[in-house]
Design a protein around this motif. Sequence first.
Motif, mmCIF file in Angstrom:
data_model
loop_
_atom_site.group_PDB
_atom_site.id
_atom_site.type_symbol
_atom_site.label_atom_id
_atom_site.label_comp_id
_atom_site.label_asym_id
_atom_site.label_seq_id
_atom_site.Cartn_x
_atom_site.Cartn_y
_atom_site.Cartn_z
ATOM 1 N N ALA A 198 0.831 -1.212 0.000
ATOM 2 C CA ALA A 198 0.000 0.000 0.000
ATOM 3 C C ALA A 198 0.866 1.264 0.000
ATOM 4 O O ALA A 198 0.480 2.293 -0.568
ATOM 5 C CB ALA A 198 -0.943 0.001 1.206
ATOM 6 N N ALA A 201 1.896 1.720 -3.607
ATOM 7 C CA ALA A 201 0.749 2.174 -4.411
ATOM 8 C C ALA A 201 0.473 3.654 -4.163
ATOM 9 O O ALA A 201 0.218 4.421 -5.097
ATOM 10 C CB ALA A 201 -0.483 1.336 -4.067
ATOM 11 N N LEU A 215 -4.435 2.024 -3.523
ATOM 12 C CA LEU A 215 -5.252 0.859 -3.200
ATOM 13 C C LEU A 215 -6.544 1.293 -2.528
ATOM 14 O O LEU A 215 -6.554 2.215 -1.711
ATOM 15 C CB LEU A 215 -4.487 -0.083 -2.281
ATOM 16 C CG LEU A 215 -3.284 -0.777 -2.922
ATOM 17 C CD1 LEU A 215 -2.690 -1.781 -1.947
ATOM 18 C CD2 LEU A 215 -3.679 -1.480 -4.202
ATOM 19 N N PRO A 220 -9.297 -6.212 -1.021
ATOM 20 C CA PRO A 220 -9.292 -6.507 -2.453
ATOM 21 C C PRO A 220 -10.055 -7.796 -2.741
ATOM 22 O O PRO A 220 -10.151 -8.664 -1.883
ATOM 23 C CB PRO A 220 -7.806 -6.682 -2.756
ATOM 24 C CG PRO A 220 -7.184 -7.072 -1.460
ATOM 25 C CD PRO A 220 -7.997 -6.414 -0.387
ATOM 26 N N THR A 404 -3.032 -4.423 -6.498
ATOM 27 C CA THR A 404 -4.154 -4.993 -5.743
ATOM 28 C C THR A 404 -3.905 -6.474 -5.444
ATOM 29 O O THR A 404 -4.113 -6.943 -4.315
ATOM 30 C CB THR A 404 -5.465 -4.823 -6.535
ATOM 31 O OG1 THR A 404 -5.651 -3.437 -6.822
ATOM 32 C CG2 THR A 404 -6.656 -5.328 -5.743
ATOM 33 N N ARG A 407 -1.168 -6.859 -2.901
ATOM 34 C CA ARG A 407 -1.680 -6.580 -1.550
ATOM 35 C C ARG A 407 -2.454 -7.791 -1.016
ATOM 36 O O ARG A 407 -2.378 -8.125 0.170
ATOM 37 C CB ARG A 407 -2.589 -5.348 -1.603
ATOM 38 C CG ARG A 407 -3.283 -5.005 -0.296
ATOM 39 C CD ARG A 407 -2.337 -4.327 0.681
ATOM 40 N NE ARG A 407 -3.028 -4.026 1.928
ATOM 41 C CZ ARG A 407 -2.741 -4.619 3.086
ATOM 42 N NH1 ARG A 407 -1.749 -5.485 3.173
ATOM 43 N NH2 ARG A 407 -3.428 -4.307 4.166
#
Lengths: 418, 418
Positions: A198, A201, A215, A220, A404, A407
């Motif tokens: 994260a 991202a 994110l 997700p 995603t 994660r």
Amino acid sequence: MLSLLSLRKQIDAGSLTPREAIALSEAAIAEREQDIRALVSRDLDPVVPERGPLAGIAVGVKDILDTAHLPTQMGSPIYDGWRPRADAAAVARLKRLGAVPLAKTTTTAFAFLDPTQTRNPRHPGHTPGGSSAGSAAAVSAGMLPLALGTQTGGSVIRPAAYCGVVGMKPSFGLLPTVGMKCFSWTLDTLGLFTAGVADAAHALALMTGRPSLDLPTTEPGTPRIGVVLQDFCATAEPEALDALERVRTATEAAGARLRDLVLPAVFAEAFGLHGTIQDFEAAQALDWEYTSHRADLGPLLGAHLDAAQGVSPKSYDASLKVADRARQQLADLFAEHDLDVILTLSAPGPAPEGYASTGDSRFNRLWTLMGVPCVTVPVGSTPAGLPLGVQIIARLGDDARALTAARFVETLMGERHC
Amino acid sequence: MLSLLSLRKQIDAGSLTPREAIALSEAAIAEREQDIRALVSRDLDPVVPERGPLAGIAVGVKDILDTAHLPTQMGSPIYDGWRPRADAAAVARLKRLGAVPLAKTTTTAFAFLDPTQTRNPRHPGHTPGGSSAGSAAAVSAGMLPLALGTQTGGSVIRPAAYCGVVGMKPSFGLLPTVGMKCFSWTLDTLGLFTAGVADAAHALALMTGRPSLDLPTTEPGTPRIGVVLQDFCATAEPEALDALERVRTATEAAGARLRDLVLPAVFAEAFGLHGTIQDFEAAQALDWEYTSHRADLGPLLGAHLDAAQGVSPKSYDASLKVADRARQQLADLFAEHDLDVILTLSAPGPAPEGYASTGDSRFNRLWTLMGVPCVTVPVGSTPAGLPLGVQIIARLGDDARALTAARFVETLMGERHC
């Protein structure tokens, strides 16, 4: 490790000032740097912006990226003490966002294979990988919450995996390489090192002005995953393969759909031609250094450029055509198998012992050539304590999906350090 | 003008030494430079190699290309006195070939639109064009047999046409842009200025290590030509259109097959989106200059970058997709009409009067975006003595065919100066 998002959360809540956040990095550097040797130069009296979405974030900048306020030495005596006039585009952007480019991080000479002095923070006596050695090690050692690296073969994903941090190589061209010392213009890609997915991202979303890369705060969904083992190159080590199996089991149990893929023949061919493209361009990109300073290039790079002089335009042109075909077939492969991402190893095994080599990029070179986004996620360690990573790969331009899915894996494997 | 091939022929025959050939340039500079003002800095005591296929060839290097032995000032006070560490890849290559990078040539600031001090050698009082003003003017004035320029919109073809010299913008990526100040990495292309087409072909063949780019000594065949007038933008001036008609008549009389083409709608769309791609990238490439030195950017570039801050990633992504579609359709167009080359104008008219503008790139921007090879050939002058040029365009990677057809036109139009 220092998490970028965690620091920013505290700053937004008023429980930490940007100046105090930078001081956390400075304190960690004071404690760890003498052992790790990840930094080439430091801003000892940094201007710390009070505002901006990355205010309070200390950034490490690989020393092949130009900085106006710190030397940029390319890991080479040829650039000893060299001061560029301008900041690289990515550095200027980070400053605009309020971040503090606090230090330059070690790089192998011109981002090739001659090792640096940097130590692996997770296991003394093992390489941190390369070429972005200092950026991976500085994040791993908790000295910096964000660092910039570059990848031409496997220079972001490999050191990140070896050092147990998240490494993100975005789609080719998503982050500008302006102000980066060029090795191969078809391959050179700027990437990020962070504590968690994260964090990467969030930084990428801000640096590119693309909020959709951040994110979602909700969980997700379960991705459709193709598992690839690159049977066209040497088998990976058992510990790396075991880690991949653990990820397979965990993601399937969490509802992901996994499918084993054998890559069509064009990918083996493209894999084998990465070096032709890289070397033909490197011979031109480093022509001045080669002609004027051959003896100072470093033994591995010097010998490599000797050989690169012989790469013909004809074999270069033919290699580019194969790469184009493979890129097209990769897009088809994602569609045909209805995939969100590909899952493979980040490296053939954990960081090799010693400092004579920076490790092996054979699980990275093909994907760099394809230009597709790659994220390495730490997924535990060997019994000896060496980090292992797996690599998540998405379609060209589909960086959000790579992040995603990465994660998703990170959450399941419980390796996030905040 | 000084012809590269003619000089090399005399050197090979032993009737001229490389040192004497360089002295011809030095003498011409002594005579013309005070009026033309094409040069920013000069090597006053150059090392002249005795050997090499370009020994004796003095080269002008646009001042956005790095040189280790001369300042590189980007046409901007922001880089006043700036000395890079290394040579740009193309400069290093020229040195290896025995050429002498004798001078840096004027450039508009960062190769944008703010005019230089350079005068048009063919008509005082008119612009030499831009951004590669000094390179075009220096060759036109007979000071140099070869000069390097760059094109992001129309910065090679336009000034070459205005100054009555040959300008060659090769296929995107054929000449390396390493060590060039970046404006737009999707568009920036390195190009050449010479007295004749064969001079450009010879230099390009040597610089790229591709002997097939050199022109055959036999007469070229008769090309199949598609004539394009870009009906999606404003009509050209009568004198330019007349010149194109003269070329049409002469080439048809010589046996060439000419066919008028109306470009499909995607080309108008791509033409309109060139600026979106350029500006989105320029805002990143010049981020440090914009953030730190906004007031010194030059009035046109400063205002342009103000606006460029607002270009969204979404419109950039959409523009790149249109450009990709147009590139594909251009390849189809060549196949469908069985064409060797496209013939169009190099500029909407002769060089405009005065020095407030560098002229109009509307006959260049689309082709830069397509990445295809373009050659401008001088085809006579207006009654007032202003040079006119026509532009020959081939498929991506088909530089040899562009040069061969350009030589065909040049021979018919009798404008070769040796």
